[in-house]
Design a protein around this motif. Structure first.
Motif, PDB file in Angstrom:
ATOM      1  N   ALA A  10       0.834  -1.206   0.000  1.00  0.00           N
ATOM      2  CA  ALA A  10       0.000   0.000   0.000  1.00  0.00           C
ATOM      3  C   ALA A  10       0.865   1.251   0.000  1.00  0.00           C
ATOM      4  N   GLY A  11       1.959   1.237   0.772  1.00  0.00           N
ATOM      5  CA  GLY A  11       2.853   2.383   0.782  1.00  0.00           C
ATOM      6  C   GLY A  11       3.571   2.574  -0.529  1.00  0.00           C
ATOM      7  N   LEU A  12       4.075   1.498  -1.115  1.00  0.00           N
ATOM      8  CA  LEU A  12       4.787   1.596  -2.385  1.00  0.00           C
ATOM      9  C   LEU A  12       3.878   2.050  -3.517  1.00  0.00           C
ATOM     10  N   ALA A  13       2.660   1.547  -3.519  1.00  0.00           N
ATOM     11  CA  ALA A  13       1.752   1.840  -4.628  1.00  0.00           C
ATOM     12  C   ALA A  13       1.368   3.309  -4.706  1.00  0.00           C
ATOM     13  N   VAL A  14       1.429   4.024  -3.594  1.00  0.00           N
ATOM     14  CA  VAL A  14       1.025   5.438  -3.600  1.00  0.00           C
ATOM     15  C   VAL A  14       2.226   6.374  -3.566  1.00  0.00           C
ATOM     16  N   GLY A  15       3.411   5.838  -3.857  1.00  0.00           N
ATOM     17  CA  GLY A  15       4.585   6.695  -3.969  1.00  0.00           C
ATOM     18  C   GLY A  15       5.495   6.714  -2.768  1.00  0.00           C
ATOM     19  N   GLY A  16       5.206   5.921  -1.730  1.00  0.00           N
ATOM     20  CA  GLY A  16       6.057   5.874  -0.547  1.00  0.00           C
ATOM     21  C   GLY A  16       7.134   4.818  -0.656  1.00  0.00           C
TER      22      GLY A  16
END
Length: 355
Positions: free
Chosen positions: A213-219
């Motif tokens: 979830a973090g990676l998918a939104v740019g984190g």
């Protein structure tokens, strides 16, 4: 949200102490905790013992077994004292989680015999939430923890459980403590810490739904990345993993991994499977590297290690990979690992590695 999980441990313990504090005047030994063979007092002691044991696993860097110790409350300790011990043990676990380096993993049997600090935090939160529920239900005390805490547990320890309409009822269902409309009752369960596969200079760390979830939104997904950050393919793969989780089709072992460089604990790319093996035992693999990590042999190491792991699984007969015709670098990596070219179209070259 605290990436280590320490804050969630503290919040769960505070919520437990608040909820059960309303019933400290009751005889907890005379009441059975709901769904358990233990009475409510024994269950409270178990919460404290789990918290301090998880702290001990991390602090002691246990590698192949539980650290052989536990705690026992002194004779004459009342219920308020038991809650004080829970609060103290929770504080110790939170402090240990905060002070443990991100890459450290310590022994826990389920399912791959290790967990990182976030995994131990999530297991600690799970023990607190679930057994507080058991005690509260036995005593007739109302209890519902914050939804964010239940979600914290689900997205780290239950990657193959499809999210329900709300996190807390979903966690109760997943642990055999409640019903969800349209789902069969759960009679046996285990939580699942993420898989880690070692390579020469790298560690391939399985991506949880929380990290995806973090990676998918740019984190960063809880990882410290090289300066160029995750490449587009890594973020796309994280989005696909998250979608699989949300629809209940994720099979965590056959998901995505982040390549982490051991020398500096920096994430440099992503690698993983497009799904579980098909009926012929073939599993497809893909990967990419952050731009500044290219040209050092990392992709070769990661592909070799993860392909070897896949071929060790009894349900796998071959690993499949595909590249675009003009992607010479990827073709070189595939060739070095030992894949052989098989039939493919003009728009895609196909390769296979068999046992």
């Amino acid at each position: 949200m605290d990436a280590t999980g320490a804050q969630q441990v503290e919040e769960a313990v505070a919520d437990c102490v608040s909820a059960l504090g309303a019933a400290v005047g009751r005889d907890w030994r005379a009441v059975r905790a709901e769904g358990l063979e233990w009475d409510c007092r024994r269950t409270a002691e178990h919460i404290a013992d789990d918290l301090i044991s998880y702290a001990g696993q991390l602090a002691g860097r246990a590698t192949d077994a539980y650290v052989p110790f536990g705690i026992a409350l002194e004779d004459g300790t009342d219920n308020a004292g038991a809650l004080h011990v829970i609060r103290t043990a929770g504080t110790l676990l939170a402090a240990t989680v905060r002070s443990t380096p991100r890459a450290v993993r310590a022994f826990h049997p389920f399912p791959f015999r290790h967990a990182n600090r976030e995994g131990f935090a999530a297991m600690g939160v799970a023990e607190v939430l679930l057994h507080t529920h058991d005690i509260a239900a036995g005593l007739g005390v109302a209890y519902e923890p914050p939804a964010a805490l239940a979600e914290f547990v689900l997205t780290r320890l239950f990657p193959e459980v499809r999210p329900g309409p709300a996190p807390w009822p979903t966690l109760l269902w997943a642990t055999g403590r409640g019903d969800l409309p349209g789902r069969e009752p759960v009679t046996a369960w285990r939580w699942s810490n993420n898989l880690v596969v070692p390579a020469d200079r790298l560690t391939l760390e399985g991506v949880t739904p929380a990290a995806a979830a973090g990676l998918a939104v740019g984190g960063g997904g809880g990882f410290t990345w090289v300066d160029s950050g995750p490449y587009d393919g890594t973020r796309d793969a994280a989005g696909a993993l998250l979608k699989a989780y949300e629809t209940g089709v994720l099979r965590a072992r056959w998901g995505m991994f982040v390549m982490v460089r051991r020398e500096d604990d920096r994430a440099i790319g992503g690698i993983g499977f497009h799904g579980p093996p098909d009926e012929d035992g073939r599993v497809e693999i893909g990967y990419d590297l952050s731009p500044e990590a290219r040209g050092h042999g990392y992709a070769t190491e990661a592909l070799r290690a993860l392909s070897a792991w896949a071929l060790e699984q009894p349900e796998v007969t071959s690993v499949f990979a595909a590249t675009e015709p003009d992607n010479l670098a990827s073709q070189a990596v595939i060739g070095r690992v030992g894949f052989t070219r098989i039939d493919g179209g003009e728009e895609e070259f196909a390769y296979e590695l068999r046992r």
